[in-house]
Enzyme design. Structure first.
Site, PDB file in Angstrom:
ATOM      1  N   SER A 124      26.085  25.521   6.672  1.00 25.54           N
ATOM      2  CA  SER A 124      26.735  24.219   6.750  1.00 25.54           C
ATOM      3  C   SER A 124      28.209  24.421   6.480  1.00 25.54           C
ATOM      4  CB  SER A 124      26.141  23.290   5.700  1.00 25.54           C
ATOM      5  OG  SER A 124      27.001  22.189   5.484  1.00 25.54           O
ATOM      6  N   TYR A 137      23.622  21.130  -2.819  1.00 26.41           N
ATOM      7  CA  TYR A 137      23.498  21.375  -1.381  1.00 26.41           C
ATOM      8  C   TYR A 137      24.475  22.475  -0.961  1.00 26.41           C
ATOM      9  CZ  TYR A 137      23.474  20.455   3.652  1.00 26.41           C
ATOM     10  OH  TYR A 137      23.380  20.585   5.012  1.00 26.41           O
TER      11      TYR A 137
END
Lengths: 588, 282
Positions: A458, A471
């Protein structure tokens, strides 16, 4: 000097004063696949491919005159012309498959001479199909050079010079005596090591002991044909059978551009590309056997209904390959499965959501996937993943491309993030990737025929944020894991890419967990985030395209959205600016 | 401006049913004439002429035709891209015909999806539209806010693996209200829309704005109200990797308390509905 092909039945075929050594495998009642070897090889170069094809076809191999255990013409000069090689082919074809055309497969010089067979009138009706690997027609090559010489645009000149440099050995082979001396001397003894080091050809029972004389005799293949054909290429060298062209993209001796105009010579052309070096019959037998088998079967039995055709941009590269995608019930995973399906890949769609995975597999079959399956597994479950790996290997084979995409979102301050929250996000986002790489990556490595692993990281992997500590940590782990694994697997022809999408309009927002807030507030924030992502509206299909490109180009990191690319750039040159962004409150 | 069927009385709806059937008959007739090489403009003209010959003089909007990946609105950025182009039909290409004629003061607005030859993907899309027709009717009968129904349709499309393509329409509408249109001798068009019908829509929008409803069924806040009685031209439109399909037909919403009567499709004898019935029978 013994053959290394298990279960082969040998016979001798006489032609023009030469004795050819012919080996046969499989049931003679089935379609005949005739494998022709290159230089400096003997028919044993095909051993791994032949044994894989033998279950379905009548497989025939022969030592080209002067190679292996076939006799050499005397004198050598003038004994290796393409006309004589065509006589040999016809003699073999008549002996092993009288009255029925054969499916021809050639590698390197085997392909060069097979182009002659498939374009001369006297063989018409004797060839059902031709698979060409790493060997152009000398006539087409002649026209290719002429076209580039007559109108040398910068691009054409570059192509000409590029191929000119790759053909260095051809000039050397035209010098008298020296090549023979080298092959019978130091080059002959070092060749296996060179093959292993430079060409990544696995060590073992190849090359055979006839290498020195094969290489010495084979020099005449070049001397008898190259200059005459390149100077005066035939104008009528049109293929009278369907052609499948397999181009190894890492070939040190042939440029991919050689085949740019091939459609004009071979009207029924199927293109395939393979990320490998020159000796693919030794390094990629599975892939070759699968493509040859598929092509032969398609010619033998065209079938009443035209099947869904793979129309994707990368169909040449991924056709028939096995691709496993985790988190394939929606979002980026589903779009990626579809993009691979469009390129003709077989798909294993893995997800916790059985219905969604089944739907992905079903739609994949509609848009070009020859076969697709759904598997219901939670990637964070170690045992379930191990069972999945066993099942996939047993039922579908070794995965060629693995896409570790399954992931969950988690937002909230570090102190609001509970241990359970941490466990959940790391289990799925990081351990899921570790399990995938560990299990399917090992299968790839054990097979030793290359492959590719794609890990969806990501932009949060390098863009810190006070709102996404867990995350971002999990994704940074995925990014670093990918980099380390890439280094480890580089020597085995297995590529590893990390993809950093950025804000992409998928369901991850609706399922994201927001730590430290009430259930109602969490719902509100999920909705708000989903709306913001919807406004950004970057489609997962574009990420899927980036994934396929990353595999094709073997890119280490692919940042997809403009914001992800910008952040990657800033992380290198202005990390302070990212730290400033990291302090911002998310607009929720 | 006479308001259409709030009670859902058959006599009031007859005119609307008649013009909707006429429009679908036109779509089927034109679709049967489509051949390789026909352009979108020609297909649109065929629809216009076919209906003109049968007495249609005014339009809610002029006929559209989309071929190939334009059925999924690939790369549509500005509304002008909806208008028919010189794109030629090829074998295996999907197409959509969309027209909204006004006949004897009643408006229809229909969408017809087809394919030239065989395309399993397109067949699948058409099959999967059935679930949307059921969902829309069920949730309208439940009197759920239009915005919520829109989101449920969206979620179903996502589950099916499709992209919502009606989002590309002006205001992203999945439906809009239609009504009676006064017959005038001269009814010019503005950007492909009939001025009479636009006037009706505008006055609805004005009144609706005062009363907290909108004649446009959109994903936005102004559609956050229960279904309003009247006739709605509903047009769910799905896209999948360069193939698009939609249907468009009139949903009648009434003030009746009986759920069956509170909302129903104006006509069930339409090509796509017949197709689903045939498939079930097969």
């Amino acid at each position: 000097m013994s053959t290394v092909i298990e279960g082969a039945r040998e016979r001798r075929v006489l032609t023009g004063g030469i004795e050819l050594c012919v080996a046969e495998l499989g049931d003679p009642g089935r379609p005949t696949v005739l494998l022709v070897h290159g230089y400096p090889d003997s028919k044993e170069v095909w051993a791994d491919v032949a044994t894989r094809l033998a279950a379905r076809f009548h497989v025939v191999l022969y030592d080209v005159r002067g190679h292996g255990r076939s006799t050499a013409p005397a004198p050598l000069r003038g004994g290796f012309t393409l006309e004589k090689l065509t006589d040999d082919f016809l003699a073999v074809a008549d002996a092993v498959s009288p009255g029925k055309p054969v499916h021809l497969v050639g590698h390197d010089w085997g392909s060069v001479q097979s182009w002659e067979f498939v374009t001369v009138p006297r063989t018409e009706g004797r060839i059902a199909s031709f698979t060409s690997i790493s060997g152009p027609s000398l006539d087409h090559f002649g026209h290719w050079i002429k076209k580039r010489m007559s109108r040398p645009t910068p691009r054409r000149a570059a192509q000409l010079l590029g191929q000119g440099a790759k053909s260095w050995y051809v000039y050397l082979l035209h010098t008298p005596v020296l090549p023979e001396l080298a092959w019978r001397g130091p080059l002959g003894s070092r060749w296996p090591k060179i093959l292993q080091r430079m060409e990544k050809v696995p060590a073992g029972d190849y090359p055979t002991s006839s290498l020195r004389s094969d290489a010495a005799h084979g020099a005449w293949l070049y001397r008898d044909n190259v200059r005459s054909r390149l100077r005066r290429p035939r104008a009528d060298a049109y293929a009278h059978a369907p052609v499948q062209l397999i181009t190894p993209t890492g070939d040190a001796f042939l440029s991919e551009h050689l085949y740019d105009d091939l459609e004009q010579w071979a009207p029924q052309l199927t293109r395939r590309t393979l990320p490998a070096k020159h000796w693919v019959p030794r390094t990629r037998p599975d892939q070759l056997a699968s493509w040859i088998g598929e092509f032969v079967t398609a010619q033998e039995d065209p079938g009443p209904v035209p099947r869904t055709r793979a129309t994707g941009k990368h169909a040449a590269r991924f056709g028939g390959q096995l691709v496993l995608v985790t988190g394939a019930a929606g979002g980026i995973g589903r779009a990626t499965a579809f993009a691979f399906a469009e390129s003709g890949a077989r798909i294993v769609a893995v997800d916790r959501d059985a219905e969604g995975a089944a739907r992905t597999a079903e739609m994949a079959r509609l848009i070009g996937s020859p076969d697709a399956w759904a598997e219901v597994v939670d990637v964070s479950d170690e045992q379930a993943m191990e069972k999945l790996a066993e099942r996939v290997a047993a039922d579908y084979g070794t995965v060629d491309v693995l896409v570790n995409n399954a992931g969950v979102g988690l937002s909230g301050s570090f102190f609001d993030t509970t241990v359970e929250d941490w466990k959940k996000v790391l289990d799925v986002n990081l351990w899921g990737v570790i399990h995938g790489c560990r299990l399917f990556g090992r299968q790839m490595a054990d097979r030793g025929q290359g492959g590719h692993i794609v890990n969806i990281a990501s932009a949060a992997a390098y863009q810190p944020s006070k709102a996404l500590p867990a995350y971002s940590t999990s994704k940074a782990g995925v990014l670093m894991l990918s980099e380390c694994l890439r280094a480890e697997l580089a020597g085995q022809g297995i590529g590893v890419s990390a993809i950093c999408p950025g804000f992409v309009n998928t369901n991850i927002t609706s399922t994201a967990r927001f730590a430290g807030v009430s259930a109602d507030e969490e719902k509100r924030r999920q909705k708000k985030t989903a709306r913001l992502y919807g406004l950004r509206n970057y489609p997962p299909e574009k990420v899927a395209e980036a994934i396929l490109s990353a595999v094709v180009d073997n890119r280490a990191i692919a940042a997809v959205t403009p914001e992800a690319r910008t952040a990657l750039l800033l992380s290198r040159f202005a990390p302070k600016s990212l730290r400033a962004i990291a302090r911002l409150e998310p607009p929720l | 401006m006479a308001s259409a069927a709030k009670s859902g009385h058959p006599a009031e709806l007859r005119g609307f049913r008649e013009v909707q059937s006429l429009a679908y008959a036109c779509a089927e007739a034109v679709a049967a004439q489509l051949a390789p090489g026909v352009t979108e403009r020609e297909a649109a003209r065929m629809q216009r002429e076919w209906l003109y010959r049968r007495g249609v003089r005014d339009w809610f909007h002029l006929p559209f035709a989309w071929f190939g990946d334009r059925t999924a609105f690939e790369g549509f950025k500005v509304p002008l891209q909806f208008f028919p182009t010189g794109r030629r039909l090829e074998p295996g290409m999907p197409f959509i015909l969309d027209m909204a004629p006004v006949f004897k003061g009643c408006t229809a607005d229909i969408g017809y999806s087809g394919v030239l030859g065989l395309d399993p993907v397109h067949d699948r899309l058409l099959d999967d539209l059935e679930a949307h027709r059921d969902l829309l009717l069920r949730e309208v009968r439940e009197r759920r806010p239009l915005r919520e129904i829109y989101q449920d349709v969206d979620a179903l499309m996502t589950r099916q693996g499709y992209a919502n393509r009606h989002r590309a329409y002006p205001f992203g509408v999945i439906a809009h209200k239609v009504d009676r249109v006064r017959e005038r001798r001269w009814s010019p068009h503005l950007f492909g829309f009939g001025t009479q019908a636009l006037k009706g829509l505008a006055s609805d929008a004005l009144h609706g704005h005062r009363d907290g409803w909108s004649p446009l069924w959109s994903p936005y806040r102004f559609s956050d109200h229960p279904p309003r009685a009247g006739l709605w031209a509903v047009e769910p439109h799905i896209g999948f990797r360069g193939t698009g399909a939609k249907f468009e037909e009139i949903l009648v919403v009434t003030d009746s308390r009986d759920p069956e009567q509170s909302a129903f499709w104006l006509d069930d004898d339409l090509p796509h509905v017949r197709r689903w019935a045939e498939e079930r029978a097969a």
